[in-house]
Motif scaffolding. Sequence first.
Motif, short mmCIF file in Angstrom:
data_model
loop_
_atom_site.label_atom_id
_atom_site.label_comp_id
_atom_site.label_asym_id
_atom_site.label_seq_id
_atom_site.Cartn_x
_atom_site.Cartn_y
_atom_site.Cartn_z
N ARG A 172 63.07 63.27 -48.10
CA ARG A 172 62.90 64.57 -47.46
C ARG A 172 62.99 64.49 -45.94
NH1 ARG A 172 57.92 66.80 -51.30
NH2 ARG A 172 59.02 66.45 -53.28
N ALA A 173 63.61 63.45 -45.46
CA ALA A 173 63.85 63.31 -44.02
C ALA A 173 65.34 63.23 -43.76
CB ALA A 173 63.16 62.06 -43.47
N ARG A 174 65.76 63.77 -42.64
CA ARG A 174 67.17 63.70 -42.27
C ARG A 174 67.52 62.25 -41.93
NH1 ARG A 174 67.73 67.99 -37.62
NH2 ARG A 174 69.91 67.30 -37.71
N THR A 197 66.33 61.07 -38.60
CA THR A 197 64.87 60.93 -38.52
C THR A 197 64.43 59.62 -39.17
OG1 THR A 197 64.62 63.34 -38.60
CG2 THR A 197 62.68 62.03 -39.11
N SER A 216 58.23 66.62 -45.97
CA SER A 216 59.28 67.48 -45.42
C SER A 216 59.84 66.82 -44.17
CB SER A 216 58.72 68.86 -45.07
OG SER A 216 57.76 68.75 -44.02
N GLU A 217 60.95 67.34 -43.69
CA GLU A 217 61.51 66.87 -42.43
C GLU A 217 60.52 67.09 -41.29
OE1 GLU A 217 64.09 65.83 -39.15
OE2 GLU A 217 63.88 65.19 -41.23
#
Length: 678
Positions: free
Chosen positions: A543-545, A548, A631-632
């Motif tokens: 759930r991270a770009r 990131t 989440s991001e």
Amino acid sequence: MRGIGFLCFLLVMLFQLLFALGAQGAAPQVASQEIRVALDPARHELRGATTVIFAGVAKQARLGLAPAARVESVQDAGGEKVPWRFDSGSLTLDLAGRAATVTVSWRASFHDEVSRNQTAEDPSYGVNASIGEEGTFLGGGALWYPVPEQVPQSRTVKVEAPAGIEAVTFGARLSRETSGGVTRSVWREARPVGILSLCAGPYLVEEREVAGIKLYSYLSRDNAALAPRYLDAVARYLPMYQELFGPYPFEKYAVVENFFPTGYGFPSFTLLGGSVIRLPFIADTSLPHEIAHSWWGNGVDVDASEGNWCEGLVTYLADYLLKERRSEAEGSDYRRQLLIDYASLVTPQNDFPLTSFASRSDPASRAIGYGKGAMVFHMIRRHIGDEAFFAGLRQVARERMYRDASWSDLLRAFSERSGADLSVFRTWLTRPGGPRLALADVTLRRDGKGWRVNGVVRQSAPFFAVDLPLRLESAGGATTEVVRVAAREETPFTLTSTTAPGRLLLDPAADLFRILAKDEIPATVNSVKGSTRLMGVVARDCRARPETFRAFLASLSQGTAPIVGEAALTPTEAARHDLVICGMPADRSLIPAGAELPGTAGEGDADSLLFQVLMRHVPETGAVALFLPGSERAALQYAPKVTHYGKYGSLYFAGGVNRRKGTAAAAGGGAVVRFQAK
């Protein structure tokens, strides 16, 4: 926490640079220097004038000054121009072979931006000097004023700034007042040391006195209510350290707030970032560390020729000693953590001897200079006893105050106070690494009414001669014996007990610096930071770009690690690498067998992040870490915090803070032998 550290070695190197500039001729002695500066925060500028009185006669004098500065004039005491040239940060004055009083006027602009990619081991946040409305920091390394090659015999600083902008630098505060829209202060050092640093900002100032020493706090309006906490802490720790080391060497002690999250110790003040000051534990952790630097690194400087000893000593006398005084268990746990950090972060490729330590630049150098250095001081103290150890420190403080000292000076003082030959400790300074020890071939037999334990201490190359504590535990209690381990592969030992032993432990209190075996090291964040074969893996539910996740690995000193998608990860690659997996992998065989992932209500929520480090043992070895942001946004908020929890293996963040941290126990391996009851 970031940026806790000291700039003593940097200043030493700056002085060496300045001396090199004047190597072709003896640098003239400086009788006195007066520095006058006016700060213009709106324009990020200062204008200044300094009057230097040279003792004796000289043909030339050199002053270090920021290369970007603009020299406006150089005059003698009569107002006549003095010939000069300014090139690459070196201002050369033609004194024409006469005694001289010279006034240099200059202007300079400083506006370093705080780094957004700051790493855990960079204490400067990329800022050497900056003047602004948020605050001013002028570090000595920026050469913000003309710096003579020799430290002046007396030094005064006068600072002007817009009304409400208070300044702090070395020395006693002689005056402070505001009039005509300008705030002024005057500072004077009785015994000047090093290169000046200066700070300024919209501070509220509190003061008190303890044992004849002026104490100040210079804090922002937002943090001003914390002044009593910090002044109370300084009032506790200064007398404690005076008792241990001797008289406090400076005229004041000030706690000063910085506009970015530093933790610096300067002669007579500490500079802590506003976010650092608000942390509730700082007054009893980082603050005493910086106070101890008043003696070690600021009062007694570092002789760079034998390496930087001051960080290891201050780590031992502050971070460690305060824990030891609370309980033996806390002291032992701290020493063991130093060994774990070293074993987790230091490899043969990045190791070096203490005599080569300059300053921390990455996790490994910190584990060597701070951690191994502290352990060497601990071993010396155990060898000669408390009385001789602290008497030796007081001797060094008396003999070398306002001068520099080396490891040799410290060993000589410890030897003189104890009467012991400490030459063996040079091995710990000049050789990298340490002993790798394990119990082997241990047998237990009845011996009359008691029990006899035989075995060997096995050591792998390189070999060290050490005094190794062994503890035999039984229902009747525990006994500890020190075995003299020779610098060879095996050293036999025999222990006896009147009751049936239950366990035999090698160095159970972590009193000896040694390299822990893999099965003695718990899985921690530092296991990831110290990996030399790390690979990032992106699972389907990460759930991270990508950027990131890459930034997260960089914060763990793994910015160059390869990253692959889980679908592209081959079994061979998985076996060869330590892994950080973003998201729960679809292939659960990537998670070590038997691993238990903790469950916490709310984990997996968008505002949460779980980071868990696990160890593989068979058939592969190494670390596997799960990076599970909800989440991001959570990844951006919490991922940069993980690096500060190096000794923990399980972290859970939610609601803006760390909610849980923990570390699973290590197996113990060759450091523990368990006997079967008979």
